[in-house]
Design a protein around this motif. Structure first.
Motif, PDB file in Angstrom:
ATOM      1  N   GLU A 147     -49.823  -5.767  -9.068  1.00  6.54           N
ATOM      2  CA  GLU A 147     -50.188  -6.775  -8.185  1.00  6.54           C
ATOM      3  C   GLU A 147     -51.497  -6.211  -7.247  1.00  6.54           C
ATOM      4  OE1 GLU A 147     -46.673  -6.510  -5.347  1.00  6.54           O
ATOM      5  OE2 GLU A 147     -46.811  -4.306  -5.366  1.00  6.54           O
ATOM      6  N   ASN A 190     -50.700  -5.321   2.248  1.00 11.29           N
ATOM      7  CA  ASN A 190     -49.750  -6.282   2.208  1.00 11.29           C
ATOM      8  C   ASN A 190     -48.503  -5.622   2.777  1.00 11.29           C
ATOM      9  OD1 ASN A 190     -48.367  -8.717   1.846  1.00 11.29           O
ATOM     10  ND2 ASN A 190     -47.559  -8.108  -0.098  1.00 11.29           N
ATOM     11  N   ASN A 224     -44.130 -10.180   4.942  1.00 13.60           N
ATOM     12  CA  ASN A 224     -45.069 -11.181   4.206  1.00 13.60           C
ATOM     13  C   ASN A 224     -46.335 -11.479   4.917  1.00 13.60           C
ATOM     14  OD1 ASN A 224     -45.612 -12.827   2.201  1.00 13.60           O
ATOM     15  ND2 ASN A 224     -44.776 -14.622   3.055  1.00 13.60           N
ATOM     16  N   LYS A 244     -44.662  -6.517   2.607  1.00 13.28           N
ATOM     17  CA  LYS A 244     -43.733  -7.112   1.674  1.00 13.28           C
ATOM     18  C   LYS A 244     -42.501  -7.687   2.607  1.00 13.28           C
ATOM     19  CE  LYS A 244     -44.502  -5.263  -2.782  1.00 13.28           C
ATOM     20  NZ  LYS A 244     -44.172  -4.542  -3.988  1.00 13.28           N
ATOM     21  N   ARG A 245     -42.191  -6.627   3.527  1.00 11.29           N
ATOM     22  CA  ARG A 245     -41.148  -6.867   4.468  1.00 11.29           C
ATOM     23  C   ARG A 245     -41.320  -8.148   5.283  1.00 11.29           C
ATOM     24  NH1 ARG A 245     -38.915  -1.069   6.226  1.00 11.29           N
ATOM     25  NH2 ARG A 245     -38.374  -0.173   4.100  1.00 11.29           N
TER      26      ARG A 245
END
Length: 898
Positions: free
Chosen positions: A619, A556, A561, A558-559
């Motif tokens: 997570e 993943n 998504n 995060k920036r």
């Protein structure tokens, strides 16, 4: 009062946290069809709607009961999903529509229903789990015969094998279990009135299931299961308060699994024992190297048994060893096992067998006195586990064609060697030793006991035939030879048996060493990695080497998504198979739901890969996918995947923590700089503001009493102080834009002469008493720059020179071309820069120690901002002392846009 059990408290806290994040499940539980589960569920839905709760009907099984159908009126009903299966249109629950609608509560009938091929999940209970994870409360219905742990009991009671089952964990995790109960006589009356089944269904049901004896037994099971659920909740509450006087919770149950269909009964029984005592359940299978060639049917049965154990919440353990009893006892000591569940079939053995050979159960009972042994009887079935047929009596006595060839060659060489020894003149004893050596060699170079035993017997016959009087016959004249040959035979058999056993032990320990080396290699491989990409690529390489299959990894970002794909670029042939959009969608589902899915699973089984989540501390970090086009991922493969994925998660978490620490350090540094700034400007702002206030106050109060020249001097001081404040504020604003990353360059080709002229115009009042000389080439110089920012650089550098120069001094501005750059120099004739600080003068908040003309010390931002602006233009800036005195500040800008 006793101290509360911290583990129970933690369990309770975790349960409470889980309830906050996930939806709650309410099961309307009954012992047979027709008790009123769906009716009660719909009544509860109307009550919720009247309370203002958003409730919808996701799916209700088509009923012939008018009273139930009437209750659907007034409730919002979601449309079903039509799936074409074998040219028949079937209606199924539409989970995607339910997730999109996102109600507070949804009704989904028949928890144990099996979905049609083509749905996302194989089972409806998996659909409901996804709804719970999404935070939606679910009401559903269930009959007791659909519980997996009771499957074998139901088969005994009703003589019916129930195929649609659910894991018992759903009952344990449900927030509420509501028992819907009616008397069996009332239920039979409803049945006879045709309110439960249609006529043809009713006849079949009455013949096979709907009898009073069956219903009474099923009702008892339902009541017991409900009682267990209530007792478990009471126990958790009681133990969390420190009351442990009734039931200890430290039991560990070990169930011994084999490739037999009867193991399913063992696993379910052990699961019920574990649930009733709130114990941990471990399923163990010990693989004997001498039985490696079990049939495909037995291998499939073993996988099914282990999958069942996993479904019922057991930890799966696979070991290698030839002494099952010793391995079970050793593992039990290691894991503090308190109860062992093991099976024994009803096969009757002869008295001779029972005297000479004990089975595993008897050996376990003899060996342990601190562990409870639960023996579960089973009937020997036709499909019971059987190894493939081989040439011997048992697997340990089997002989392959290769072993026979080795036996003949070694025996031939031994006989020839013995004949040579006899002709040379050696005694009979040396010939015996030669043949014993032959037996040892046969045992060493072949597998199992059979070859060694046959070699012993064959060598006796050859020894008797070729070397015992009378020669070339099997007769023996001297009775002393009979004892000698008999002892020789026994020695040969014992030697071959021991040698074969040593071989097996070597194989076992070799396998264990391989597993240990594999785990060591996995741990060591991730130990020194300090880059996420290296961690991911290493994990892929280890899995591909261990599994022999293609592996992909989604991590993943995060920036962005989104899940970023990583794979071994050398496997181009399979790239299209494992990187299409449908596979990415499965990986996204696994990431979102934190569960395995894909090929050979019950969730999205149509995928080409088996997907497992990479779970970090807080997570889900990503997903690992293993291509399974022709072969499923077995339990040993899953052990390797879990080991590698665990190390990947630890390493990625470590990198994430390092990044967080770095960001925290930057934030701390930023706060430190802000504090330094506030401390610096608090004094520097106060001084000019006090001077301005004092000057204006003097003018206002004494305007008519003081000369015009004094007023002019005061106003000049006010002007100088305001100019200094303006430059300070501009520098602070520039610093803020640089720190926020908002320093945007608007480059245009500017004439150098105009930029310098504009800069001098801004500070012309500051340079009235100073000499400014400008040295610029005659030809026009165009430089790509942001003119406003470069003007600020020049102003700051000139202002810095003014601070350290005496009145009447000369400041030189020199510009010239140098290769691909244009060089700007600001030269002063002040005291110069101390060599000890020359490397730090462009640092933020750094100020020199030398006092300058107006005795006002700056905050140390001007030169730092100059450096940031020049660097943003891809230029360089430096400071150095002049030989004749003073200092030179030089910055270079590229002539071309880069």
């Amino acid at each position: 009062m006793k101290r509360p059990d911290p583990e129970i408290l933690l369990s309770r806290v975790n349960n409470e946290e889980a309830k906050l994040n996930r939806g709650q499940l309410k099961i309307f539980f009954g012992y047979a069809a027709g008790v009123g589960k769906t009716y009660s569920m719909l009544e509860s839905a109307h009550t919720l709607k009247e309370s203002g709760i958003d409730v919808v009907v996701g799916y209700i099984e088509p009923h012939s009961r008018k009273e139930t159908l009437d209750l659907i009126e007034g409730l919002e009903v979601l449309s079903t999903k039509e799936i074409n299966y074998k040219n028949i249109k079937l209606k199924e629950f539409d989970i995607d529509l339910a997730l999109e609608r996102n109600p507070e509560v949804i009704l989904v009938d028949e928890l144990a229903h099996t979905n049609v091929v083509g749905c996302r999940h194989n089972k409806r209970w998996q659909d409901i789990e996804e709804l719970l994870i999404a935070g939606i409360d679910v009401y559903t219905t269930l009959n007791v015969q659909h519980l997996e742990s009771l499957n074998d009991i139901i088969q005994i009671i009703a003589n019916v094998s129930v195929k649609e089952t659910i894991p018992d964990k759903l009952i344990d995790l449900s927030s509420q279990l509501e028992l819907i109960d009616v008397d069996p006589d009332v239920l039979l009356e409803r049945f006879n009135q045709g309110k439960i089944y249609k006529k043809d269904q009713a006849i079949r049901a009455q013949e096979n299931f709907f009898t009073k004896d069956n219903l009474v037994a099923l009702r008892e099971l339902a009541l017991r299961k409900t009682t267990q659920k209530v007792n478990k909740e009471v126990e958790i509450t009681r133990l969390s308060k420190g009351d442990t006087s009734v039931m200890p919770t430290s039991d560990t149950i070990l169930v011994c699994v084999s490739p037999s269909s009867s193991s399913a009964k063992l696993i379910r029984t052990a699961s019920r024992i574990a649930q009733s005592s709130l114990s941990k359940l471990i399923a163990i299978y010990i693989k004997d190297p001498s039985k490696q060639d079990i049939s495909k049917k037995a291998s499939k049965q073993l996988e099914d048994n282990l999958d069942l154990a996993k479904k019922l919440g057991a930890e799966i353990v696979l070991l290698h060893g030839d002494n099952i009893v010793e391995d079970i006892i050793r593992f039990s000591k290691l894991r503090n096992v308190t109860k062992i569940v093991i099976g024994r079939n009803h096969r009757k053995h002869s008295v001779f067998y029972r005297v000479l050979k004990k089975d595993i159960v008897d050996k376990l009972i003899d060996e342990v006195d601190y562990i409870d042994i639960h023996i579960i009887p089973s009937i020997a079935e036709g499909n019971k586990y059987k190894p493939k047929k081989s040439v011997g009596i048992t697997s340990k006595l089997k002989i392959s064609g290769t072993d026979i060839l080795k036996l003949l060659i070694i025996t031939l060489i031994t006989t020839m060697s013995s004949y040579i020894l006899k002709r040379v003149g050696f005694t009979q004893e040396n010939i015996y030793l030669s043949y014993i050596l032959g037996v040892v060699l046969v045992s060493a170079f072949t597998r199992g006991y059979g070859s060694g035993i046959i070699s012993s017997v064959l060598n006796i016959l050859l020894l008797n035939y070729f070397f015992t009087e009378p020669l070339y016959t099997l007769n023996i004249d001297d009775t002393n030879y009979i004892v000698t040959l008999a002892v020789f035979c026994v020695v040969g058999v014992i030697t071959s048996t021991l040698t074969s056993r040593i071989q097996q032990q070597v194989e076992i320990y070799s396998k264990r060493e391989q597993n240990t080396q594999m785990l060591y290699k996995v741990n060591r491989s991730f130990l020194r990695l300090s880059n996420k990409e290296e961690i991911i690529n290493t994990g892929i390489e280890l899995l591909e080497a261990g599994l022999g299959k293609s592996v992909v990894c989604y991590i993943n970002d995060k920036r962005e998504n989104q899940l970023l794909l990583y794979m071994n670029q050398s496997r181009d042939i399979e790239e299209e198979l494992i990187t299409d959009e449908s596979e990415r969608a499965v990986a996204r589902w696994v990431y979102n739901n934190n569960k395995t899915a894909g090929s050979f699973t019950d969730t999205l089984p149509g995928a080409k890969c088996f997907y497992a989540p990479i779970i970090g501390m807080d997570e889900t970090l990503g997903v690992i996918g293993v291509l399974c086009l022709d072969q499923k991922v077995d339990n040993e493969d899953i052990r390797l995947i879990e080991a590698v994925v665990a190390q990947m998660a630890i390493s990625i978490d470590r990198e994430n923590l390092a990044e967080i620490k770095k960001e925290a350090s930057l934030e701390i540094e930023s706060e430190r700089l802000k504090s330094s700034l506030l401390r610096a400007i608090s004094h520097d702002l106060r001084t000019p503001l006090a001077a301005i206030s004092g000057a204006i106050s003097t003018i206002i109060k004494n305007k008519e009493l003081i000369d015009e020249s004094i007023i002019d001097d005061l106003l000049k001081g006010v002007f100088d102080d305001t100019q200094w404040l303006i430059r300070l504020v501009e520098n602070l604003l520039s610093m803020t834009r640089i720190d926020d990353g908002k320093l945007e360059l608007k480059k245009t080709h500017e004439i150098v002469e105009e930029v310098i002229s504009e800069s001098l115009g801004h500070i012309k009042k500051r340079i009235k008493n100073m000499k400014i000389s400008i040295d610029i080439p005659d030809e026009i110089l165009f430089v790509p720059m942001d003119a406003k920012l470069i003007e600020q650089v020049i102003i700051n550098l000139i202002d810095n020179a003014l601070k350290y120069s005496k009145e009447g001094s000369e400041i030189k501005i020199k510009v010239y071309e140098e290769k691909q750059f244009v060089v700007f120099k600001i030269i002063d004739d002040g005291p110069g820069i101390c060599e000890s600080i020359i490397d730090n003068i462009f640092d933020r908040f750094f100020t020199g120690e030398i006092k300058y003309a107006d005795s006002r010390k700056g905050v140390g931002l001007g030169l730092s901002i100059c450096k940031s602006i020049v660097n943003a233009h891809n230029g360089t800036i430096e400071a150095k002392n002049n030989k004749e005195g003073g200092a030179t500040f030089e910055f270079k800008l590229p002539k071309e846009v880069s």
